[in-house]
Design a protein around this motif. Structure first.
Motif, mmCIF file in Angstrom:
data_model
loop_
_atom_site.group_PDB
_atom_site.id
_atom_site.type_symbol
_atom_site.label_atom_id
_atom_site.label_comp_id
_atom_site.label_asym_id
_atom_site.label_seq_id
_atom_site.Cartn_x
_atom_site.Cartn_y
_atom_site.Cartn_z
ATOM 1 N N GLY A 23 7.742 -20.705 -62.906
ATOM 2 C CA GLY A 23 8.926 -20.177 -63.572
ATOM 3 C C GLY A 23 8.788 -19.872 -65.052
ATOM 4 O O GLY A 23 9.799 -19.616 -65.718
ATOM 5 N N LEU A 24 7.552 -19.877 -65.577
ATOM 6 C CA LEU A 24 7.391 -19.575 -66.999
ATOM 7 C C LEU A 24 7.738 -18.113 -67.277
ATOM 8 O O LEU A 24 7.164 -17.206 -66.680
ATOM 9 C CB LEU A 24 5.943 -19.845 -67.441
ATOM 10 N N VAL A 25 8.703 -17.897 -68.171
ATOM 11 C CA VAL A 25 9.110 -16.560 -68.607
ATOM 12 C C VAL A 25 8.848 -16.485 -70.109
ATOM 13 O O VAL A 25 9.102 -17.437 -70.850
ATOM 14 C CB VAL A 25 10.605 -16.316 -68.303
ATOM 15 N N TRP A 26 8.342 -15.332 -70.550
ATOM 16 C CA TRP A 26 7.964 -15.197 -71.954
ATOM 17 C C TRP A 26 9.192 -14.943 -72.836
ATOM 18 O O TRP A 26 9.473 -13.833 -73.232
ATOM 19 C CB TRP A 26 6.932 -14.092 -72.128
ATOM 20 N N SER A 27 9.890 -15.995 -73.146
ATOM 21 C CA SER A 27 10.993 -15.969 -74.107
ATOM 22 C C SER A 27 10.404 -16.182 -75.503
ATOM 23 O O SER A 27 9.208 -16.457 -75.659
ATOM 24 C CB SER A 27 11.990 -17.080 -73.789
ATOM 25 N N LEU A 28 11.236 -16.083 -76.508
ATOM 26 C CA LEU A 28 10.764 -16.219 -77.882
ATOM 27 C C LEU A 28 10.107 -17.571 -78.118
ATOM 28 O O LEU A 28 9.017 -17.654 -78.705
ATOM 29 C CB LEU A 28 11.928 -16.013 -78.846
ATOM 30 N N ASP A 29 10.742 -18.642 -77.678
ATOM 31 C CA ASP A 29 10.191 -19.966 -77.957
ATOM 32 C C ASP A 29 8.897 -20.212 -77.198
ATOM 33 O O ASP A 29 7.962 -20.840 -77.703
ATOM 34 C CB ASP A 29 11.226 -21.067 -77.664
ATOM 35 N N LYS A 30 8.808 -19.691 -75.948
ATOM 36 C CA LYS A 30 7.580 -19.876 -75.175
ATOM 37 C C LYS A 30 6.425 -19.055 -75.764
ATOM 38 O O LYS A 30 5.281 -19.521 -75.825
ATOM 39 C CB LYS A 30 7.809 -19.476 -73.714
ATOM 40 N N LEU A 31 6.711 -17.841 -76.219
ATOM 41 C CA LEU A 31 5.679 -17.031 -76.861
ATOM 42 C C LEU A 31 5.210 -17.696 -78.154
ATOM 43 O O LEU A 31 4.005 -17.703 -78.466
ATOM 44 C CB LEU A 31 6.210 -15.630 -77.159
ATOM 45 N N ASP A 32 6.134 -18.265 -78.895
ATOM 46 C CA ASP A 32 5.775 -18.961 -80.129
ATOM 47 C C ASP A 32 4.845 -20.133 -79.832
ATOM 48 O O ASP A 32 3.821 -20.322 -80.502
ATOM 49 C CB ASP A 32 7.031 -19.454 -80.832
ATOM 50 N N ALA A 33 5.188 -20.921 -78.814
ATOM 51 C CA ALA A 33 4.361 -22.073 -78.454
ATOM 52 C C ALA A 33 2.980 -21.635 -77.979
ATOM 53 O O ALA A 33 1.960 -22.270 -78.304
ATOM 54 C CB ALA A 33 5.054 -22.892 -77.371
#
Length: 238
Positions: A86-96
């Motif tokens: 379920g990983l979706v490339w949202s802002l916080d996930k892209l930052d991490a």
């Protein structure tokens, strides 16, 4: 990390629905982000005509489920697993991911060590946000691909390598590079596009890339041998 300035701008709920330009302005400096992106452009393309190369193209990355750019792109098992979870490339996930790829996705083949500077991450994300409208209508932006390191004659790029011969030649490569595509301090060369592999090897051969061991090894290879190695590693199953 980004929580305070995301909340203050009221962007959490509507992250991928805000216009591209407005969202980019809220994240960081687009102009500096274009400069920071040069660190990524050896593997990733974005903008008009962007294609999958060593890494997938980054058009439409915001809001995209991980490992779904195309059915035929060979993602690492770790990234495919993250997408399935379920990983979706949202802002916080892209930052991490930009800060430390392997901390977010165990087993990723991405050899980039990460951007430790928070402002650099904000700026490159602002730059990438321009190419992730909702729906994914990529704006008419200039191509961001950098020219190849070496301009090779068409006849060299047209050589069709023999993967069996490449396997025979690969023993020296695999003393350092892992066949599985894992990266433990040495970048993976498994599943590299043929053209990228050939260009990189000729860049070492001409001493444009500054690694003395690779310069020595590439210097001993003929055009046909480089093509054979490229063909072998492209479809190698780890």
């Amino acid at each position: 990390m980004f929580t305070k300035w995301i909340k203050s701008a009221g962007l959490v709920a509507g992250l991928i629905f805000v216009s591209s330009a407005a969202m980019a302005d809220q994240i960081g400096d687009v102009e500096n982000g274009a400069k920071v992106f040069k660190k990524c452009s050896g593997c990733h393309q974005v903008g008009q005509g962007a294609k999958n190369r060593v890494g997938p193209h980054l058009n439409g990355i915001f809001g995209r489920k991980a490992a779904t750019v195309s059915e035929d792109f060979k993602y690492s098992k770790g990234l495919r697993r993250a997408g399935a979870d379920g990983l979706v490339w949202s802002l916080d996930k892209l930052d991490a991911y930009l800060e430390n790829p392997k901390a977010l996705v165990t087993g990723t083949r991405m050899s980039f060590r990460g951007l430790k500077d928070e402002q650099d991450r904000r700026d490159v994300l602002a730059y990438l946000r321009q190419f992730s409208d909702n729906p994914a209508n990529i704006p008419e932006a200039q191509p961001t691909q950098v020219p190849p390191e070496v301009e090779l004659p068409p006849e060299i790029l047209a050589i069709v390598g023999d993967p069996d011969y490449g396997e025979y030649l690969a023993s020296e490569c695999t003393t350092c590079h892992q066949r599985s595509g894992a990266d433990e301090g040495i970048p993976s060369i498994t599943h590299w596009p043929v053209e990228d592999f050939v260009i990189a090897m000729h860049a070492y051969k001409r001493k444009i890339r500054p690694h003395p061991v690779m310069q020595m090894m590439a210097g001993r290879l003929s055009d046909e041998e480089i093509a054979a190695l490229a063909a072998y590693f492209k479809d190698l199953e780890g």
